[in-house]
Motif scaffolding. Structure first.
Motif, short mmCIF file in Angstrom:
data_model
loop_
_atom_site.label_atom_id
_atom_site.label_comp_id
_atom_site.label_asym_id
_atom_site.label_seq_id
_atom_site.Cartn_x
_atom_site.Cartn_y
_atom_site.Cartn_z
N ILE A 43 0.84 -1.21 0.00
CA ILE A 43 0.00 0.00 0.00
C ILE A 43 0.87 1.25 0.00
O ILE A 43 0.61 2.22 -0.74
CB ILE A 43 -0.94 -0.02 1.21
CG1 ILE A 43 -1.94 -1.17 1.09
CG2 ILE A 43 -1.69 1.31 1.33
CD1 ILE A 43 -2.84 -1.33 2.30
N VAL A 44 1.93 1.26 0.83
CA VAL A 44 2.83 2.41 0.88
C VAL A 44 3.49 2.64 -0.48
O VAL A 44 3.56 3.78 -0.97
CB VAL A 44 3.90 2.20 1.98
CG1 VAL A 44 4.99 3.28 1.89
CG2 VAL A 44 3.26 2.20 3.35
N TYR A 45 3.95 1.56 -1.10
CA TYR A 45 4.59 1.66 -2.42
C TYR A 45 3.61 2.25 -3.44
O TYR A 45 3.96 3.17 -4.21
CB TYR A 45 5.06 0.28 -2.87
CG TYR A 45 5.51 0.21 -4.30
CD1 TYR A 45 6.82 0.53 -4.65
CD2 TYR A 45 4.64 -0.17 -5.31
CE1 TYR A 45 7.24 0.48 -5.97
CE2 TYR A 45 5.04 -0.23 -6.64
CZ TYR A 45 6.35 0.10 -6.96
OH TYR A 45 6.76 0.06 -8.28
N ILE A 61 2.93 6.05 -2.92
CA ILE A 61 4.04 6.91 -3.35
C ILE A 61 4.09 6.99 -4.88
O ILE A 61 4.27 8.07 -5.46
CB ILE A 61 5.38 6.39 -2.79
CG1 ILE A 61 5.38 6.52 -1.25
CG2 ILE A 61 6.56 7.16 -3.38
CD1 ILE A 61 6.60 5.94 -0.59
N MET A 62 3.90 5.85 -5.54
CA MET A 62 3.92 5.86 -6.99
C MET A 62 2.72 6.61 -7.57
O MET A 62 2.81 7.23 -8.63
CB MET A 62 3.94 4.42 -7.54
CG MET A 62 5.14 3.60 -7.09
SD MET A 62 6.75 4.41 -7.35
CE MET A 62 6.77 4.59 -9.12
N SER A 63 1.59 6.57 -6.86
CA SER A 63 0.41 7.31 -7.33
C SER A 63 0.66 8.81 -7.33
O SER A 63 0.19 9.53 -8.22
CB SER A 63 -0.79 6.98 -6.43
OG SER A 63 -1.13 5.61 -6.51
N VAL A 64 1.40 9.28 -6.34
CA VAL A 64 1.75 10.70 -6.29
C VAL A 64 2.59 11.07 -7.51
O VAL A 64 2.39 12.12 -8.14
CB VAL A 64 2.50 11.03 -4.99
CG1 VAL A 64 3.03 12.46 -5.01
CG2 VAL A 64 1.60 10.82 -3.78
N GLN A 65 3.52 10.20 -7.87
CA GLN A 65 4.37 10.45 -9.03
C GLN A 65 3.55 10.46 -10.32
O GLN A 65 3.76 11.30 -11.20
CB GLN A 65 5.47 9.39 -9.10
CG GLN A 65 6.33 9.44 -10.35
CD GLN A 65 7.24 10.66 -10.40
OE1 GLN A 65 7.25 11.48 -9.49
NE2 GLN A 65 8.00 10.78 -11.48
N VAL A 66 2.60 9.52 -10.43
CA VAL A 66 1.77 9.44 -11.65
C VAL A 66 0.90 10.70 -11.78
O VAL A 66 0.68 11.21 -12.89
CB VAL A 66 0.89 8.18 -11.61
CG1 VAL A 66 -0.11 8.18 -12.78
CG2 VAL A 66 1.75 6.94 -11.67
N ALA A 67 0.42 11.20 -10.66
CA ALA A 67 -0.46 12.38 -10.69
C ALA A 67 0.30 13.68 -10.89
O ALA A 67 -0.32 14.72 -11.15
CB ALA A 67 -1.26 12.45 -9.39
N SER A 68 1.62 13.65 -10.79
CA SER A 68 2.40 14.88 -10.93
C SER A 68 2.64 15.21 -12.40
O SER A 68 2.28 14.44 -13.31
CB SER A 68 3.74 14.72 -10.20
OG SER A 68 4.56 13.77 -10.87
#
Length: 368
Positions: free
Chosen positions: A110-112, A115-122
């Motif tokens: 879930i943590v991984y 964090i990756m979702s934040v990168q995708v949304a940026s």
């Protein structure tokens, strides 16, 4: 300090947090240093932002559901253990490493994904590693297999044989630890006038852990004898003397000696007598009218007999003396006294059951 370190190390959250942090570190590294070695394999490389968002959102939702379900199962097991066995056996179940690893893997996934979702949304989503989404899928697959194993493990944990055997095994290990010191255990006359200094703690709690080997090493190095004034597992009052020394202790040595002792609020699980106590509680509770499970009582009595056979191998002693002259005075409850406590307690509650009464008599005959 020793009690705090031990509490952290034995906590159910210790391994879980470490694994989750490891997964988070992997995600951060992929964000900072994206790798694209899967670009050479277009069939498994996933670079479309919408596809990655779908995979990550599916991963978060699915693993969160598994985690909640796992938590519910653990609570059911703990509730059953409290109701049918003894609440003091709960730490033996909670401290199982494989449960912590499974929870850590689920939490880490879930943590991984977060964090990756934040990168995708940026705005830098085009720099996202082509390995990010396939790695999330791999983590989900691992979690599914771990969840299957978790179901198997929990189904084992609710069996009385498993719970009682865990308590027996833990006590057996404590006895074997003392048996390793057998060659140095002896009885010698103690000069009561030789104790000139003492150690006390400004807190109350159970004498949970004593680093015997470390105390012996300090005794050898500084030519000082130590005496444990309280039995391991005893409750200590504030400023109650717990250890005496044959010479004055300077501040540095006093701190080193204190680090060899642990006073904690939790009941010690590694003390031999506590293990006997837990099995007696299981046997008594199972024989009560509310539970009415004499079979569990018979199992607990069988394990108690085996533990007494092992306990008999420890000679009567009042100190441990190392080959290099280090000496620590400490005592355990004598075997006959412990045997008397155990069987009198069980006889008091089981005297109305002819099967259990006969079992106790046969067990006492075996231990004669």
């Amino acid at each position: 300090m020793l009690a705090l370190i031990k509490r952290i190390y034995t906590s159910i959250s210790f391994i879980t947090v470490l694994i989750a942090l490891g997964y988070g570190l992997v995600a951060i590294l992929l964000v900072l240093f994206p790798i694209h070695f899967l670009d050479d394999f277009p069939r498994i490389a996933i670079t479309d932002p919408d596809s990655i968002k779908f995979i990550l959102s599916f991963t978060i939702g699915g693993i969160f559901t598994l985690t909640v379900f796992s938590y519910t199962m653990v609570m059911n097991v703990l509730n059953r253990s409290i109701s049918n066995y003894s609440p003091r056996l709960i730490p033996l179940i909670l401290h199982e490493r494989h449960h912590q690893v499974i929870l850590g893997a689920s939490s880490g996934t879930i943590v991984y994904s977060l964090i990756m979702s934040v990168q995708v949304a940026s705005d830098n989503s085009e720099k996202l590693s082509s390995f990010a989404a396939p790695l999330a899928i791999l983590m989900v697959v691992i979690c599914v297999f771990l969840f299957i194993y978790f179901i198997h493990s929990v189904s084992q944990s609710i069996h009385v044989n498993y719970v009682v055997h865990r308590s027996y095994k833990n006590t057996k290990q404590s006895i074997e630890t003392l048996l390793k010191l057998k060659d140095g255990l002896n009885s010698s006359k103690e000069d009561k006038k030789e104790w000139v200094d003492s150690i006390a703690f400004e807190t109350c709690g159970y004498l949970n852990y004593v680093r015997i080997n470390k105390l012996i090493a300090l005794s050898e190095k500084h030519k000082i004898d130590f005496k444990l004034e309280k039995q391991m597992g005893s409750f200590l009052q504030i400023n109650e003397k717990v250890l005496s020394a044959s010479s004055k202790l300077n501040d540095d040595l006093r701190n080193k000696v204190k680090r060899c002792l642990s006073v904690d609020r939790s009941e010690p699980m590694d003390v031999v007598e506590i293990g006997f106590k837990h099995l007696v509680e299981v046997a008594i509770k199972a024989s009560s009218p509310a539970i009415n499970d004499p079979g569990t009582s018979l199992i607990a009595v069988d394990y108690l007999v085996q533990l007494f056979i092992l306990r008999k191998q420890i000679p009567n002693f009042n100190n441990y003396t190392s080959p290099n002259g280090g000496r620590l005075f400490f005592e355990m409850i004598p075997e006959e006294t412990l045997k008397s406590y155990v069987f009198k307690e069980m006889e008091n509650y089981m005297n109305n059951d002819p099967v259990l009464t006969e079992k106790l008599q046969l067990s006492k005959a075996i231990l004669q």
